[in-house]
Design an enzyme around this catalytic site. Structure first.
Site, mmCIF file in Angstrom:
data_model
loop_
_atom_site.group_PDB
_atom_site.id
_atom_site.type_symbol
_atom_site.label_atom_id
_atom_site.label_comp_id
_atom_site.label_asym_id
_atom_site.label_seq_id
_atom_site.Cartn_x
_atom_site.Cartn_y
_atom_site.Cartn_z
ATOM 1 N N ASP A 44 0.484 -2.884 5.483
ATOM 2 C CA ASP A 44 1.268 -2.307 4.242
ATOM 3 C C ASP A 44 3.081 -2.379 4.090
ATOM 4 O O ASP A 44 2.861 -3.555 4.778
ATOM 5 C CB ASP A 44 0.952 -0.612 4.288
ATOM 6 C CG ASP A 44 0.927 0.258 2.674
ATOM 7 O OD1 ASP A 44 1.777 0.117 2.703
ATOM 8 O OD2 ASP A 44 -0.662 0.407 2.342
ATOM 9 N N VAL A 102 -18.402 -5.020 -9.002
ATOM 10 C CA VAL A 102 -17.043 -4.644 -8.410
ATOM 11 C C VAL A 102 -16.840 -3.092 -7.384
ATOM 12 O O VAL A 102 -16.356 -3.685 -6.348
ATOM 13 C CB VAL A 102 -15.771 -4.981 -9.223
ATOM 14 C CG1 VAL A 102 -15.352 -5.053 -9.179
ATOM 15 C CG2 VAL A 102 -16.023 -5.687 -10.109
ATOM 16 N N SER A 145 -4.240 3.211 -4.063
ATOM 17 C CA SER A 145 -3.540 3.210 -2.706
ATOM 18 C C SER A 145 -3.891 4.201 -1.873
ATOM 19 O O SER A 145 -4.083 4.170 -0.468
ATOM 20 C CB SER A 145 -2.303 3.045 -2.617
ATOM 21 O OG SER A 145 -1.461 1.716 -3.333
ATOM 22 N N ASP A 170 -16.931 -0.438 -5.266
ATOM 23 C CA ASP A 170 -18.014 -0.405 -4.176
ATOM 24 C C ASP A 170 -18.074 1.103 -3.721
ATOM 25 O O ASP A 170 -18.866 1.555 -3.065
ATOM 26 C CB ASP A 170 -17.900 -0.935 -2.707
ATOM 27 C CG ASP A 170 -17.662 -2.395 -2.613
ATOM 28 O OD1 ASP A 170 -18.794 -3.473 -3.525
ATOM 29 O OD2 ASP A 170 -16.967 -2.941 -2.611
ATOM 30 N N HIS A 207 5.033 4.280 1.393
ATOM 31 C CA HIS A 207 3.804 3.965 0.852
ATOM 32 C C HIS A 207 3.148 4.098 2.479
ATOM 33 O O HIS A 207 2.203 4.625 2.363
ATOM 34 C CB HIS A 207 3.373 2.930 -0.017
ATOM 35 C CG HIS A 207 2.371 2.424 -0.557
ATOM 36 N ND1 HIS A 207 1.015 1.277 0.248
ATOM 37 C CD2 HIS A 207 1.812 2.596 -1.624
ATOM 38 C CE1 HIS A 207 -0.183 1.457 -0.818
ATOM 39 N NE2 HIS A 207 1.216 2.127 -1.674
#
Length: 458
Positions: free
Chosen positions: A155, A364, A390, A366, A196
């Site tokens: 990150d 796509v 995120s 999961d 972030h």
């Protein structure tokens, strides 16, 4: 998730010492950044050729990926002609700090670069709604996880001095991968400007210490793997390659990947640069998986059906001048989330619906996890709420960390099977939209279901 649409020392393992220091690379004028792809273990001829017209910034010999710099406009064509070279491509489209000393064009405001809300200082510890939704609060009564389990936060960096993170931070396994070159200078892994990575880290493993918030797996460790560059937080391919290889070589059990590889939202194989980027990152992620790591990634925040036949992009390349790319084929991939053996995570709200921004797609996505208005750690001993896939992805990474704690001998594939089996089936009817397809047990909004921390430790 951030990317364009949202926000000489030899080492062991796959790392090989650089032939040019970081400072010498930065000093050279008008350098382009390239990825040179060869057969794994057969890089020497390519490195020799690169050295004639540029510099080898770093070489990941075990996966056949060379990070190169050159001022020669004909560099790619020359190197492609070298025996054993399979692909050559530019990893970025504009000058960046450290290449020509000119910062790339700032990314436009985007839903993947989430802005914190309701920032607060230190406070008494609370159990937030997201932890209750995945039964993490009940899981802690059984175990908070093992300190032997390390999750790599690929990150923007982590503020390891934070009161809720310092006890669970592993500095010995932290690194900056800026420029594709691992740098372990103490503190180099801290964020430049973005909160972030610190927020993501708190969701995985904020300590259960009476302060602030609690992470999904508060007895486990996190390490910072800083794969972004500069105030624009660009996640270039060479940085991500470095991060995945680092994760395997340093025996992480999990990585969290809340980004896509810049500067392209989708990587198409008919473009040689994008093809090389996708192949380099694919090899690195595979190396991590084969080395014992479960890679978890955010699905993305464009409310796009990733299972549809086509997809569009008007934001790429995000480090120079973006162009419109309508009706791209499904084979143009969002990386790393659409790579093989990567757990793709969609986002849910406090009501259990799919978050409006979350990408989706049958076979796509999961698994799903909370991602709307998630309170976690911010740099400077602060706390704040962010929304995005995120924020959903680290919930799943934390559950995998708990699974690795309670199943210490399990392989990545075995851990992922447990993750999917133990997820709570979440029907399309709970999704709040009409674009969901598939049965309760596996559908386009929630995949195998809502992740469950309690089942991981039971």
């Amino acid at each position: 998730m951030i990317g364009a649409v949202a926000l000489t020392a030899a080492l062991t393992g796959a790392y090989v010492g650089t032939t040019a220091s970081v400072s010498s690379v930065a000093a050279a004028a008008d350098l382009g950044a390239y990825l040179v792809i060869t057969e794994p273990g057969n890089t020497q001829a390519a490195k020799d050729a690169v050295a004639k017209d540029g510099v080898v910034a770093y070489s990941y010999d075990k996966i056949g990926v060379i990070v190169a710099r050159s001022a020669d406009s004909g560099f790619a064509a020359k190197i492609k002609a070298v025996d054993g070279v399979q692909q050559v491509g530019k990893s970025r489209t504009a000058a960046t700090a450290g290449l020509r000393g000119v910062a790339p064009k700032p990314k436009p405001p985007k839903p993947m670069l989430e802005q914190p809300q309701s920032i607060t200082g230190a406070s008494a510890e609370t159990v937030e709604w997201d932890m209750k939704a995945i039964h993490a609060d009940q899981a802690w009564a059984k175990t908070t996880g093992s300190a032997d389990v390390v999750t790599g936060i690929l990150d923007t960096g982590i503020d390891d001095t934070h009161e809720d993170l310092s006890a669970n931070f592993d500095a010995s396994k932290s690194v900056s991968c800026a420029g594709g070159v691992p740098n372990t200078t103490p503190g180099i892994w801290r964020p430049d400007s973005s909160e972030h990575g610190t927020h993501v880290a708190g969701t995985v493993a904020a300590a259960k210490n009476g302060k602030g918030v609690i992470g999904v797996a508060p007895g486990t460790k996190v390490a910072a793997v800083k794969v972004s560059e500069g105030t624009g937080s660009f996640f270039y391919a060479e940085n991500v390659v470095c991060g995945f290889v680092w994760a395997a070589d340093h025996k992480f059990k999990v990585t969290n990947n809340s980004y896509y590889v810049d500067p392209w939202l989708y990587l198409c194989s008919d473009d040689p640069d994008q093809k090389a980027i996708a192949e380099a990152v694919r090899r690195a992620a595979e190396y991590a998986h084969d080395g014992g790591v479960v890679n978890v990634a955010a699905a993305g925040n464009a409310s796009t059906d990733l299972a549809a036949a086509t997809r569009s992009d008007s934001s790429s390349p995000n480090d120079s001048t973006a162009t419109s790319r309508p009706n791209l084929p499904k084979s143009c991939l969002s990386v790393p989330t659409e790579l093989p053996d990567v757990v793709t995570v969609s986002s849910t709200t406090s009501t259990g619906a799919k978050s409006s921004f979350s990408n989706f797609g049958l076979n796509v996505v999961d698994v799903a996890a909370p991602g709307s208005n998630i309170k976690s750690t911010l740099p400077g001993n602060q706390y704040g709420s962010l929304s995005g896939t995120s924020m959903a992805s680290p919930h799943v990474a934390g559950v995998v960390a708990l699974l690795a704690s309670t199943h210490p001998g399990a392989s990545p594939d075995e851990l992922v099977k447990l993750l999917y089996t133990q997820a709570t089936d979440w029907s399309c009817s709970k999704g709040g939209g009409s674009t969901c397809t598939g049965p309760d047990a596996n559908n386009g909004y929630f995949g195998e279901g809502l992740t469950d921390a309690l089942k991981a430790v039971s």
